[in-house]
Design a protein around this motif. Structure first.
Motif, PDB file in Angstrom:
ATOM      1  N   ILE A  40      39.105  38.814  33.737  1.00 51.66           N
ATOM      2  CA  ILE A  40      40.075  39.870  34.000  1.00 51.66           C
ATOM      3  C   ILE A  40      39.326  41.190  34.106  1.00 51.66           C
ATOM      4  O   ILE A  40      38.579  41.555  33.201  1.00 51.66           O
ATOM      5  CB  ILE A  40      41.126  39.945  32.871  1.00 51.66           C
ATOM      6  N   THR A  88      41.634  42.060  45.886  1.00 55.97           N
ATOM      7  CA  THR A  88      41.958  40.801  45.215  1.00 55.97           C
ATOM      8  C   THR A  88      41.190  39.626  45.814  1.00 55.97           C
ATOM      9  O   THR A  88      40.844  38.689  45.108  1.00 55.97           O
ATOM     10  CB  THR A  88      43.475  40.522  45.226  1.00 55.97           C
ATOM     11  N   THR A 148      40.339  36.402  37.973  1.00 51.79           N
ATOM     12  CA  THR A 148      41.670  35.852  38.213  1.00 51.79           C
ATOM     13  C   THR A 148      42.765  36.910  38.124  1.00 51.79           C
ATOM     14  O   THR A 148      43.870  36.683  38.592  1.00 51.79           O
ATOM     15  CB  THR A 148      41.993  34.722  37.214  1.00 51.79           C
ATOM     16  N   THR A 149      42.452  38.051  37.504  1.00 46.24           N
ATOM     17  CA  THR A 149      43.423  39.136  37.355  1.00 46.24           C
ATOM     18  C   THR A 149      42.709  40.468  37.448  1.00 46.24           C
ATOM     19  O   THR A 149      41.652  40.648  36.834  1.00 46.24           O
ATOM     20  CB  THR A 149      44.134  39.056  35.982  1.00 46.24           C
ATOM     21  N   CYS A 207      44.848  37.209  43.867  1.00 49.23           N
ATOM     22  CA  CYS A 207      44.742  36.925  42.437  1.00 49.23           C
ATOM     23  C   CYS A 207      45.885  37.671  41.755  1.00 49.23           C
ATOM     24  O   CYS A 207      46.633  38.414  42.403  1.00 49.23           O
ATOM     25  CB  CYS A 207      43.378  37.332  41.874  1.00 49.23           C
ATOM     26  N   ASP A 208      46.037  37.480  40.472  1.00 46.33           N
ATOM     27  CA  ASP A 208      47.086  38.182  39.735  1.00 46.33           C
ATOM     28  C   ASP A 208      46.744  39.660  39.639  1.00 46.33           C
ATOM     29  O   ASP A 208      45.569  40.041  39.587  1.00 46.33           O
ATOM     30  CB  ASP A 208      47.242  37.600  38.332  1.00 46.33           C
ATOM     31  N   VAL A 209      47.790  40.497  39.569  1.00 47.20           N
ATOM     32  CA  VAL A 209      47.605  41.943  39.504  1.00 47.20           C
ATOM     33  C   VAL A 209      48.523  42.524  38.442  1.00 47.20           C
ATOM     34  O   VAL A 209      49.698  42.186  38.362  1.00 47.20           O
ATOM     35  CB  VAL A 209      47.921  42.609  40.864  1.00 47.20           C
TER      36      VAL A 209
END
Length: 125
Positions: free
Chosen positions: A12, A33, A42-43, A75-77
């Motif tokens: 992260i 991303t 991943t984030t 990816c996650d944000v």
């Protein structure tokens, strides 16, 4: 079978200068991303004061999220909410939004070109 392979959890990155709105010339979410995912991130968590308007209100948050989603995410944000003198009385709605992971404030004087002002430590009490 993962013998001989390196396995690690996704990482992260909690301090990413990325912006979907405002035309500051920052990297957008699609490329940020994609690059993050390629590197095992991943984030990412976007800094709040890069956008114009800065992400210091729910309205500004909505604009950033909508534009970022339209660009496409790889990816996650998450996002930090920003604290500036004019937002001190309205931070609760921003903090109540699940997409805001916390708050960021500058305590040192900033150049006019920043587009926002620092808060004095006494204002945060």
């Amino acid at each position: 079978d993962f013998r001989g392979e390196a396995i690690s959890p996704g990482l992260i990155d909690v301090h990413v200068h990325v912006s979907a709105v405002g035309g500051r010339g920052w990297e957008g979410y699609a490329t940020a991303t994609k690059a993050a995912a390629a590197g095992g991130i991943t984030t990412i968590v976007g800094m709040p004061l890069n956008s114009l308007p800065p992400t210091v209100s729910v309205d500004a948050l909505e604009a950033e999220v909508a534009k970022a989603a339209a660009e496409g995410l790889h990816c996650d944000v998450g996002l930090w909410g920003g604290v500036v003198p004019s937002s001190l009385g309205s931070l609760q709605p921003l903090l109540a939004d699940e997409r805001v992971l916390g708050l960021k404030a500058f305590l040192s004087p900033l150049p006019r070109s920043a587009g926002y002002e620092a808060v004095h430590p006494d204002e945060l009490r």
